[in-house]
Motif scaffolding. Structure first.
Motif, PDB file in Angstrom:
ATOM      1  N   LYS A  77      25.910  16.198  46.161  1.00  0.00           N
ATOM      2  CA  LYS A  77      24.810  16.924  46.980  1.00  0.00           C
ATOM      3  C   LYS A  77      25.123  17.971  47.938  1.00  0.00           C
ATOM      4  O   LYS A  77      24.858  18.103  49.154  1.00  0.00           O
ATOM      5  CB  LYS A  77      24.146  15.887  47.722  1.00  0.00           C
ATOM      6  N   VAL A  78      26.059  18.923  47.580  1.00  0.00           N
ATOM      7  CA  VAL A  78      26.220  20.300  48.120  1.00  0.00           C
ATOM      8  C   VAL A  78      25.288  21.199  47.702  1.00  0.00           C
ATOM      9  O   VAL A  78      25.020  21.511  46.585  1.00  0.00           O
ATOM     10  CB  VAL A  78      27.811  20.792  48.027  1.00  0.00           C
ATOM     11  N   PRO A  79      24.579  21.734  48.678  1.00  0.00           N
ATOM     12  CA  PRO A  79      23.553  22.784  48.318  1.00  0.00           C
ATOM     13  C   PRO A  79      24.007  24.187  48.093  1.00  0.00           C
ATOM     14  O   PRO A  79      24.887  24.411  48.468  1.00  0.00           O
ATOM     15  CB  PRO A  79      22.617  22.970  49.664  1.00  0.00           C
ATOM     16  N   TRP A  80      22.993  24.715  47.026  1.00  0.00           N
ATOM     17  CA  TRP A  80      23.609  25.978  46.695  1.00  0.00           C
ATOM     18  C   TRP A  80      23.826  27.032  47.827  1.00  0.00           C
ATOM     19  O   TRP A  80      24.272  28.014  47.682  1.00  0.00           O
ATOM     20  CB  TRP A  80      22.594  26.811  45.469  1.00  0.00           C
ATOM     21  N   PRO A  81      22.661  27.119  48.752  1.00  0.00           N
ATOM     22  CA  PRO A  81      22.873  28.139  49.852  1.00  0.00           C
ATOM     23  C   PRO A  81      24.251  27.857  50.444  1.00  0.00           C
ATOM     24  O   PRO A  81      24.868  28.885  50.963  1.00  0.00           O
ATOM     25  CB  PRO A  81      21.590  27.657  50.591  1.00  0.00           C
ATOM     26  N   THR A  82      24.890  26.840  50.657  1.00  0.00           N
ATOM     27  CA  THR A  82      26.105  26.562  51.340  1.00  0.00           C
ATOM     28  C   THR A  82      27.224  27.334  50.527  1.00  0.00           C
ATOM     29  O   THR A  82      27.857  27.952  51.142  1.00  0.00           O
ATOM     30  CB  THR A  82      26.470  25.030  51.482  1.00  0.00           C
ATOM     31  N   LEU A  83      27.086  27.324  49.261  1.00  0.00           N
ATOM     32  CA  LEU A  83      27.975  27.845  48.306  1.00  0.00           C
ATOM     33  C   LEU A  83      27.741  29.481  48.475  1.00  0.00           C
ATOM     34  O   LEU A  83      28.897  30.238  48.479  1.00  0.00           O
ATOM     35  CB  LEU A  83      27.974  27.477  46.865  1.00  0.00           C
ATOM     36  N   ALA A  84      26.692  29.744  48.399  1.00  0.00           N
ATOM     37  CA  ALA A  84      26.199  31.503  48.506  1.00  0.00           C
ATOM     38  C   ALA A  84      26.757  31.775  49.899  1.00  0.00           C
ATOM     39  O   ALA A  84      27.701  33.081  49.844  1.00  0.00           O
ATOM     40  CB  ALA A  84      24.801  31.704  48.725  1.00  0.00           C
ATOM     41  N   VAL A  85      26.602  31.150  51.183  1.00  0.00           N
ATOM     42  CA  VAL A  85      27.131  31.861  52.246  1.00  0.00           C
ATOM     43  C   VAL A  85      28.499  31.512  52.165  1.00  0.00           C
ATOM     44  O   VAL A  85      29.428  32.454  52.751  1.00  0.00           O
ATOM     45  CB  VAL A  85      26.855  30.923  53.446  1.00  0.00           C
ATOM     46  N   GLY A  86      29.232  30.545  51.539  1.00  0.00           N
ATOM     47  CA  GLY A  86      30.788  30.357  51.524  1.00  0.00           C
ATOM     48  C   GLY A  86      31.295  31.558  50.503  1.00  0.00           C
ATOM     49  O   GLY A  86      32.458  32.252  50.976  1.00  0.00           O
ATOM     50  N   GLY A  87      30.710  32.014  49.617  1.00  0.00           N
ATOM     51  CA  GLY A  87      30.924  33.091  48.595  1.00  0.00           C
ATOM     52  C   GLY A  87      30.936  34.283  49.368  1.00  0.00           C
ATOM     53  O   GLY A  87      32.031  35.145  49.591  1.00  0.00           O
ATOM     54  N   ILE A  88      29.960  34.744  50.334  1.00  0.00           N
ATOM     55  CA  ILE A  88      29.815  36.003  51.049  1.00  0.00           C
ATOM     56  C   ILE A  88      30.846  35.865  51.967  1.00  0.00           C
ATOM     57  O   ILE A  88      31.517  36.902  52.161  1.00  0.00           O
ATOM     58  CB  ILE A  88      28.400  36.167  51.659  1.00  0.00           C
ATOM     59  N   ALA A  89      31.249  34.887  52.783  1.00  0.00           N
ATOM     60  CA  ALA A  89      32.353  34.758  53.758  1.00  0.00           C
ATOM     61  C   ALA A  89      33.663  34.913  53.045  1.00  0.00           C
ATOM     62  O   ALA A  89      34.459  35.689  53.648  1.00  0.00           O
ATOM     63  CB  ALA A  89      32.121  33.414  54.476  1.00  0.00           C
ATOM     64  N   GLY A  90      33.750  34.593  51.787  1.00  0.00           N
ATOM     65  CA  GLY A  90      35.182  34.846  51.079  1.00  0.00           C
ATOM     66  C   GLY A  90      35.285  36.118  50.875  1.00  0.00           C
ATOM     67  O   GLY A  90      36.233  36.729  50.845  1.00  0.00           O
ATOM     68  N   ILE A  91      34.144  37.071  50.549  1.00  0.00           N
ATOM     69  CA  ILE A  91      34.289  38.374  50.236  1.00  0.00           C
ATOM     70  C   ILE A  91      34.553  38.949  51.495  1.00  0.00           C
ATOM     71  O   ILE A  91      35.523  39.814  51.496  1.00  0.00           O
ATOM     72  CB  ILE A  91      32.731  38.782  49.574  1.00  0.00           C
ATOM     73  N   ILE A  92      33.887  38.720  52.484  1.00  0.00           N
ATOM     74  CA  ILE A  92      34.391  39.476  53.823  1.00  0.00           C
ATOM     75  C   ILE A  92      35.735  39.042  54.186  1.00  0.00           C
ATOM     76  O   ILE A  92      36.536  39.877  54.664  1.00  0.00           O
ATOM     77  CB  ILE A  92      33.310  38.827  55.179  1.00  0.00           C
ATOM     78  N   GLY A  93      36.220  37.904  54.072  1.00  0.00           N
ATOM     79  CA  GLY A  93      37.547  37.266  54.420  1.00  0.00           C
ATOM     80  C   GLY A  93      38.540  38.043  53.517  1.00  0.00           C
ATOM     81  O   GLY A  93      39.659  38.608  54.096  1.00  0.00           O
ATOM     82  N   PHE A  94      38.334  38.455  52.305  1.00  0.00           N
ATOM     83  CA  PHE A  94      39.081  39.230  51.503  1.00  0.00           C
ATOM     84  C   PHE A  94      39.537  40.628  51.973  1.00  0.00           C
ATOM     85  O   PHE A  94      40.674  40.957  51.975  1.00  0.00           O
ATOM     86  CB  PHE A  94      38.803  39.429  50.112  1.00  0.00           C
ATOM     87  N   PHE A  95      38.623  41.065  52.955  1.00  0.00           N
ATOM     88  CA  PHE A  95      38.719  42.509  53.450  1.00  0.00           C
ATOM     89  C   PHE A  95      39.487  42.375  54.825  1.00  0.00           C
ATOM     90  O   PHE A  95      39.984  43.111  55.320  1.00  0.00           O
ATOM     91  CB  PHE A  95      37.497  43.415  53.502  1.00  0.00           C
ATOM     92  N   VAL A  96      39.232  41.067  55.709  1.00  0.00           N
ATOM     93  CA  VAL A  96      39.662  40.770  56.740  1.00  0.00           C
ATOM     94  C   VAL A  96      41.366  40.481  56.844  1.00  0.00           C
ATOM     95  O   VAL A  96      41.967  41.099  57.421  1.00  0.00           O
ATOM     96  CB  VAL A  96      38.925  39.811  57.343  1.00  0.00           C
ATOM     97  N   LEU A  97      41.574  39.781  55.842  1.00  0.00           N
ATOM     98  CA  LEU A  97      42.859  39.150  55.525  1.00  0.00           C
ATOM     99  C   LEU A  97      43.175  39.385  54.035  1.00  0.00           C
ATOM    100  O   LEU A  97      42.692  38.355  53.238  1.00  0.00           O
ATOM    101  CB  LEU A  97      43.069  37.774  56.055  1.00  0.00           C
TER     102      LEU A  97
END
Length: 160
Positions: A77-97
């Motif tokens: 029961k993990v919603p897709w929007p949670t994964l989408a935001v996590g993916g976007i945060a991961g992309i941002i994180g890749f450039f931050v660290l």
């Protein structure tokens, strides 16, 4: 195709395989693109059969990853929007660290969103673990498809 061309195609395929694992590059696209270039440059029925096999392996893996990971996430029961935001945060994180930020920001965003949704740390952590497992499932399925495609290319090299 020249030996240098075949080596360059092999490098593209290797970079694609690494891209699947690291999740920074479109790995399956690089693998299939390399095999397509090889098939165009080599020509002949054998080369196009190899490309067809590779394309079928990559397409099957792409579909299977969504079906298998999606089933895993629906069960938890993990919603897709949670994964989408996590993916976007991961992309941002890749450039931050660079590199490690991808994983840290992905996991952190999912945990925070699930914590806000459930108001319970242990439930949020369980959802986060499930999301990470689903990500690993997609990586594994993509890698299997790309390795099968790569193997077909190696056989094609030997045949042509």
């Amino acid at each position: 195709m020249s030996v240098l061309g075949e080596v360059l195609v092999g490098v593209a395929i290797l970079v694609g395989l690494i891209g699947i694992v690291v999740q920074v590059l479109p790995g399956s696209v690089l693998v299939l693109g390399g095999i397509l270039v090889w098939a165009i440059m080599t020509g002949g029925v054998e080369a196009w059969v190899v490309f067809g096999i590779a394309a079928a392996a990559i397409a099957t893996a792409e579909i299977a990853q969504w079906v298998i990971a999606g089933k895993h996430l629906r069960k938890a029961k993990v919603p897709w929007p949670t994964l989408a935001v996590g993916g976007i945060a991961g992309i941002i994180g890749f450039f931050v660290l660079p590199v490690i930020g991808l994983f840290l920001f992905f996991v952190g965003a999912i945990f925070l969103l699930e914590w806000a949704r459930h108001k319970n740390v242990s439930t949020a952590w369980g959802s986060t673990k499930t999301a990470v497992q689903a990500t690993l499932i997609t990586i594994g399925v993509q890698l299997i498809g790309a390795l099968f495609a790569s193997g077909a290319w190696v056989v094609g090299l030997l045949v042509t």
